[in-house]
Write an enzyme that holds these catalytic residues in place. Structure first.
Site, PDB file in Angstrom:
ATOM      1  CD  GLU A 242      -2.876  -1.027   2.136  1.00 36.17           C
ATOM      2  OE1 GLU A 242      -2.913  -0.127   3.002  1.00 36.17           O
ATOM      3  OE2 GLU A 242      -3.820  -1.446   2.302  1.00 36.17           O
ATOM      4  CD  GLU A 345      -3.598  -6.247   2.713  1.00 35.64           C
ATOM      5  OE1 GLU A 345      -2.308  -6.280   2.814  1.00 35.64           O
ATOM      6  OE2 GLU A 345      -4.415  -5.472   3.987  1.00 35.64           O
TER       7      GLU A 345
END
Length: 495
Positions: A242, A345
């Protein structure tokens, strides 16, 4: 080793003691599958496995059908049309993350519950996972922040994975033993050591300081060497988890240009120099919303692109209240067809123990997996494979759901709908399968199909409406009629 021989499903015992709409533990044993070595050329029969809300069906063999000659579809009928002559991407697999939290919770279970858990995920009788992701350095789902070096050791002379030997590596090895040769193991960093960052903190974002680019690139190779010395083959890595999110937990920001240049000038060449040019480097590893911009920036640069196997992505773009951006997955796939797409994810955020059996959690998985695969994704990785009865441990309180929870106060495992929805893909679709053309005639049904290496065809169908739906499945100029209950998912194994 598992999954290396070609087989069909000949017998599939019903799962007993089904999920109840409560917070009680579910301890049914995984169904037993017997296999025969055979290559399928002409489809004759279909076995239908169903999971449905408000029923006892959980990956249960609900019907067996014989295909008959198809008729011209009528507009008043509902059809799913599958064309196994039209093949697309090759299936890599499905799995989940073995984080510090998952491994710590696993270690607290009794031996018999540990074995039940391993079988539930990694055996052919269970969900048949073959992908494992783990964290390099700590993440939020760790009990505390840590790195593999001491102090400000820029030269990495103190590098050691001893902390991983406590919980993570023992669990990874147990899973690896069940998976066998189909193992796909990759890792992701959440943050470099604090001294390498602009904010001098592993948490709260910050950026990697340019003077530490070379040292941080070497850090990845140290991790690979250490894990492979443990007998765990590393398939690949993502550059940064991220990279556009400043989180209260471990995080690090890279603009698209910064990630491109770090890959091009440091990580890529360092991996090659270390002899790891075969390891798959995955860029982005963040939400679908900005993936097109990241792909354009990195993949349009020939020098950076040559090091990138593909792009990873998550599903949390819905934090704004918007719908999932499946069209962005399609755009990247169509724009860069030689690059691979891997879902890295996803989870249901904000843990609430009264919602263990909330059915929409499972449906979120089903919808995402169908659409991601139909838009070119080769593999799908869930987040934590196991959490405790509080949705952790998590050192910053970011508790969430996992497909299986452990109530450690009772030494019990709790199977959620998400576990079964994922299983409708992972249990039946084999590595190296090919996705094939699939279309539905009504928006009330969603579907995807794969052809396994032995010719067996797996079609996953989901009904998220409040009513049962009768539909016809057309395949090889043959058809069967199937009913799917309300709020249900089915795997049709045609052979």
């Amino acid at each position: 080793m598992k999954k290396t021989s070609l087989f069909i499903f000949a017998l599939f015992n019903l799962i007993t003691n089904s999920c109840q709409q409560s917070n009680s533990s579910i301890t049914e044993k995984a169904p037993v599958i017997e296999k025969q070595e055979v290559t399928i050329t002409t489809i004759e029969k279909a076995q239908i496995y169903t999971t449905a809300e408000n029923t006892t069906s959980r990956l249960s063999l609900s019907d067996t059908k014989s295909f008959g000659t198809t008729q011209q579809p009528k507009e008043i009928e509902t059809f799913i049309t599958v064309n196994d002559a039209l093949e697309f991407q090759t299936f890599l697999g499905i799995g989940g993350a073995i984080t510090d939290a998952s491994a710590e919770v696993f270690a607290k279970l009794s031996e018999d519950k540990q074995q039940e858990f391993l079988n539930a995920y990694y055996s052919e009788n269970g969900n048949n996972y073959n992908i494992i992701r783990t964290n390099m350095n700590s993440c939020d789902f760790s009990s505390n922040s840590y790195t593999y070096i001491e102090g400000n050791d820029e030269k990495l002379s103190t590098f050691s994975i001893d902390v991983d030997q406590l919980f993570k590596i023992p669990l990874i090895k147990k899973a690896q033993k069940l998976i066998g040769n189909d193992l796909v193991f990759y890792f992701s960093p959440w943050s470099p050591p604090a001294f390498m960052k602009s904010n001098q903190n592993m948490l709260q974002g910050g950026q990697l300081l340019p003077k530490y680019y070379a040292s941080w690139a070497t850090y990845y190779t140290k991790f690979i060497k250490a894990y492979e010395q443990e007998g765990i083959p590393v398939w690949g890595l993502t550059i940064q988890n991220e990279p556009m999110a400043t989180q209260k937990w471990e995080s690090c920001i890279y603009t698209a240009e910064e990630e491109r240049d770090f890959l091009k000038n440091h990580l890529g060449p360092t991996m090659v120099k270390a002899g790891f040019q075969d390891k798959k480097i995955i860029v982005w590893d963040h939400n679908r919303d900005l993936m097109v911009h990241r792909a354009n920036t990195i993949f349009d640069d020939k020098e950076a692109s040559k090091y990138a196997w593909g792009m990873g992505f998550h599903w949390y773009e819905t934090w704004t209240g918007a719908e999932p951006k499946f069209d962005n997955v399609k755009t990247v796939h169509e724009s860069y067809p030689t690059k691979n797409l891997l879902f890295t994810e996803g989870c249901k955020e904000i843990f609430n123990a009264t919602e263990y059996q909330k059915w929409s959690h499972g449906e979120k998985y089903g919808k995402a997996m169908i659409n991601d695969f139909n838009n070119g994704t080769v593999g799908w990785t869930d987040w934590n494979i196991l959490l405790d009865e509080h949705g952790g441990p998590n050192h910053v309180g970011n508790f969430c759901f996992a497909p299986i929870h452990a109530d450690l106060s009772k030494n019990e495992l709790i199977y959620t709908p998400s576990y079964y929805y994922i299983g409708h893909f992972s249990k039946f679709i084999q590595p190296n399968a090919k996705r094939i053309s699939t279309a539905t005639s009504r928006s009330s049904l969603e579907s995807t199909s794969f052809k396994n290496p032995n010719g067996q065809i797996v079609t996953v169908v989901m009904n998220s409406t409040n009513a049962p739906i009768t539909y016809k499945l057309i395949l090889q100029n043959k058809e069967i009629t199937v009913e799917i209950p309300a709020h249900a998912i089915q795997s049709i194994v045609s052979q």
